[in-house]
Design an enzyme around this catalytic site. Structure first.
Site, PDB file in Angstrom:
ATOM      1  N   ASP A  26     -14.224  10.620 -13.838  1.00  0.00           N
ATOM      2  CA  ASP A  26     -13.030  10.511 -13.011  1.00  0.00           C
ATOM      3  C   ASP A  26     -11.803  10.531 -13.941  1.00  0.00           C
ATOM      4  O   ASP A  26     -11.924  10.234 -15.133  1.00  0.00           O
ATOM      5  CB  ASP A  26     -13.110   9.180 -12.253  1.00  0.00           C
ATOM      6  CG  ASP A  26     -11.854   8.886 -11.483  1.00  0.00           C
ATOM      7  OD1 ASP A  26     -11.366   9.786 -10.775  1.00  0.00           O
ATOM      8  OD2 ASP A  26     -11.331   7.749 -11.599  1.00  0.00           O
ATOM      9  N   ASP A  28      -7.839   9.591 -12.847  1.00  0.00           N
ATOM     10  CA  ASP A  28      -6.881   8.494 -12.641  1.00  0.00           C
ATOM     11  C   ASP A  28      -7.578   7.134 -12.641  1.00  0.00           C
ATOM     12  O   ASP A  28      -8.530   6.909 -11.881  1.00  0.00           O
ATOM     13  CB  ASP A  28      -6.142   8.668 -11.316  1.00  0.00           C
ATOM     14  CG  ASP A  28      -5.136   9.804 -11.365  1.00  0.00           C
ATOM     15  OD1 ASP A  28      -5.080  10.504 -12.395  1.00  0.00           O
ATOM     16  OD2 ASP A  28      -4.418   9.994 -10.376  1.00  0.00           O
ATOM     17  N   ASP A 236     -13.654   4.616 -11.360  1.00  0.00           N
ATOM     18  CA  ASP A 236     -13.098   3.294 -11.029  1.00  0.00           C
ATOM     19  C   ASP A 236     -12.845   3.084  -9.543  1.00  0.00           C
ATOM     20  O   ASP A 236     -12.440   1.992  -9.147  1.00  0.00           O
ATOM     21  CB  ASP A 236     -11.761   3.075 -11.762  1.00  0.00           C
ATOM     22  CG  ASP A 236     -10.639   3.858 -11.101  1.00  0.00           C
ATOM     23  OD1 ASP A 236     -10.850   5.048 -10.777  1.00  0.00           O
ATOM     24  OD2 ASP A 236      -9.565   3.271 -10.866  1.00  0.00           O
TER      25      ASP A 236
HETATM   26  O1  LIG Z   1      -5.921   8.923  -4.583  1.00  0.00           O
HETATM   27  C1  LIG Z   1      -5.631   8.695  -5.758  1.00  0.00           C
HETATM   28  O2  LIG Z   1      -5.277   7.588  -6.157  1.00  0.00           O
HETATM   29  C2  LIG Z   1      -5.797   9.751  -6.853  1.00  0.00           C
HETATM   30  C3  LIG Z   1      -7.227   9.659  -7.355  1.00  0.00           C
HETATM   31  O3  LIG Z   1      -7.488  10.572  -8.419  1.00  0.00           O
HETATM   32  P1  LIG Z   1      -8.898  10.490  -9.222  1.00  0.00           P
HETATM   33  O4  LIG Z   1      -9.971  11.017  -8.321  1.00  0.00           O
HETATM   34  O5  LIG Z   1      -9.090   9.023  -9.552  1.00  0.00           O
HETATM   35  O6  LIG Z   1      -8.702  11.332 -10.470  1.00  0.00           O
HETATM   36  O7  LIG Z   1      -5.509  11.096  -6.452  1.00  0.00           O
HETATM   37  C4  LIG Z   1      -4.278  11.395  -5.815  1.00  0.00           C
HETATM   38  O8  LIG Z   1      -3.157  10.866  -6.533  1.00  0.00           O
HETATM   39  C5  LIG Z   1      -2.937  11.460  -7.820  1.00  0.00           C
HETATM   40  C6  LIG Z   1      -1.764  10.763  -8.463  1.00  0.00           C
HETATM   41  O9  LIG Z   1      -2.057   9.420  -8.666  1.00  0.00           O
HETATM   42  C7  LIG Z   1      -2.684  12.958  -7.704  1.00  0.00           C
HETATM   43  O10 LIG Z   1      -2.537  13.497  -8.993  1.00  0.00           O
HETATM   44  C8  LIG Z   1      -3.838  13.628  -6.972  1.00  0.00           C
HETATM   45  O11 LIG Z   1      -3.556  14.972  -6.686  1.00  0.00           O
HETATM   46  C9  LIG Z   1      -4.130  12.912  -5.655  1.00  0.00           C
HETATM   47  O12 LIG Z   1      -5.287  13.456  -5.083  1.00  0.00           O
END
Ligand SMILES: O=C(O)[C@@H](COP(=O)(O)O)O[C@H]1O[C@H](CO)[C@@H](O)[C@H](O)[C@H]1O
Length: 305
Positions: A26, A28, A236
């Protein structure tokens, strides 16, 4: 693309020294810091894995557009990626199969697979259910770039890239928990599913989650190399659970949120640290464990000789 059959999370016990490895991660809150998106605490392990020839595959709800600069920055342009929670899979030339893939016409010859449903269908159904069920949410596509920046801390270019969805739509839920379950059931009737990231809820096709995409990629690896890899997954958030159940060794990285992450995987390690420091802790845990096991086995062999 045919839907892959679920593989067992546990592979037959093969000596880890002989089995090729695959890391699925993953972004974020895991490889990237939840707030600053910094990955420097994980850089030494990324370099070490690259040196050992272990592919590190981003498995994220980010878009293909967001992944173009990120893969460059992370040094992962030669490995595949899984974007939009499994709705988009990108295969660089070294991961293409002569019989199964048309040569990639996109950037760097990457072949793109879309295992889910089209974003147009998802948006049309969201409109229908919002009116019919009288529920409140805001889709990312309805937000301005400034609003996405405010909610995520991304800069303008990255916020614009985040809005370029192909097979999943993030949304902010603004209604009750009961209404959420009614919404979930309505989406299921359309062949859609809901999952939760650290910041947003995400809607995508039923067969397009991180776990299905990881299983598909493990099969692809096996078809190309003739050996099933030992897979290590790190995440996470609740949207990482299907991935963490599809791998042999799993790491739940301590989140910067209160969301429950309880994958069913007997080989599970939970980190103390968050973000990329936790990521390195998790990789070191599994590598150290196998190294210790091998060292003990070698000592045993020496004693027999
Ligand atoms: O829902 C969310 O918190 C994150 C999750 O991303 P990961 O699957 O943890 O890489 O994804 C959204 O937000 C991101 C910014 O924090 C954006 O970059 C993503 O496009 C969006 O899907």
């Amino acid at each position: 693309m045919p839907e892959p059959a679920r593989l067992s999370a546990s592979t037959p016990s093969v000596d880890p020294a002989l089995q090729p490895r695959l890391v699925l991660t993953d972004l974020d809150g895991s490889l990237l810091d939840h707030h600053s998106y910094d990955f420097s605490p994980a850089a030494p392990w990324l370099a070490r894995l690259k040196q050992m020839g272990v592919p590190v595959v981003p498995v994220t709800s980010k878009t293909r557009a967001e992944l173009i600069p990120l893969r460059e920055a992370l040094g992962l342009t030669a490995t595949p990626f899984i974007a939009e929670n499994g709705a988009v899979i990108g295969l660089p030339p070294g991961w293409c199969h002569a019989r199964l893939d048309r040569p990639g016409s996109g950037r760097d010859g990457v072949v793109i697979k879309h295992p889910g449903v089209d974003i147009g269908f998802i948006r049309a159904r969201l409109k229908v259910w919002r009116e019919r069920l009288d529920i409140r949410f805001t889709r990312m596509g309805e937000m301005s770039v400034a609003e996405v920046m405010e909610l995520t801390g991304l800069d303008a270019v990255r916020a614009r890239d985040a809005r370029q969805r192909e097979g999943s739509e993030p949304l902010l839920w603004e209604d009750s928990a009961v209404a959420l379950e009614t919404f979930r059931a309505a989406l299921e009737g359309d062949g859609l599913q809901l999952t939760q990231g650290g910041r947003f809820w995400h809607v995508m096709g039923r067969s397009a989650d991180k776990g299905n995409a990881v299983e598909w990629l493990v099969k692809r690896f096996t078809a190309l190399r003739g050996r099933m890899p030992l897979s290590l997954g790190l995440g996470d958030g609740p949207n990482d659970i299907t991935m963490l159940e599809a791998v042999d060794q799993a790491v739940v990285i301590r989140g910067c949120h209160d969301l429950a992450v309880e994958p069913r995987n007997a080989s599970l390690y939970r980190t103390d640290a968050t973000g990329p420091t936790g990521w390195s802790e998790g990789v070191a845990y599994w590598w150290g464990r196998d190294d210790r096991r091998l060292a003990t086995a070698e000592k045993g062999d020496a004693a027999v000789l």
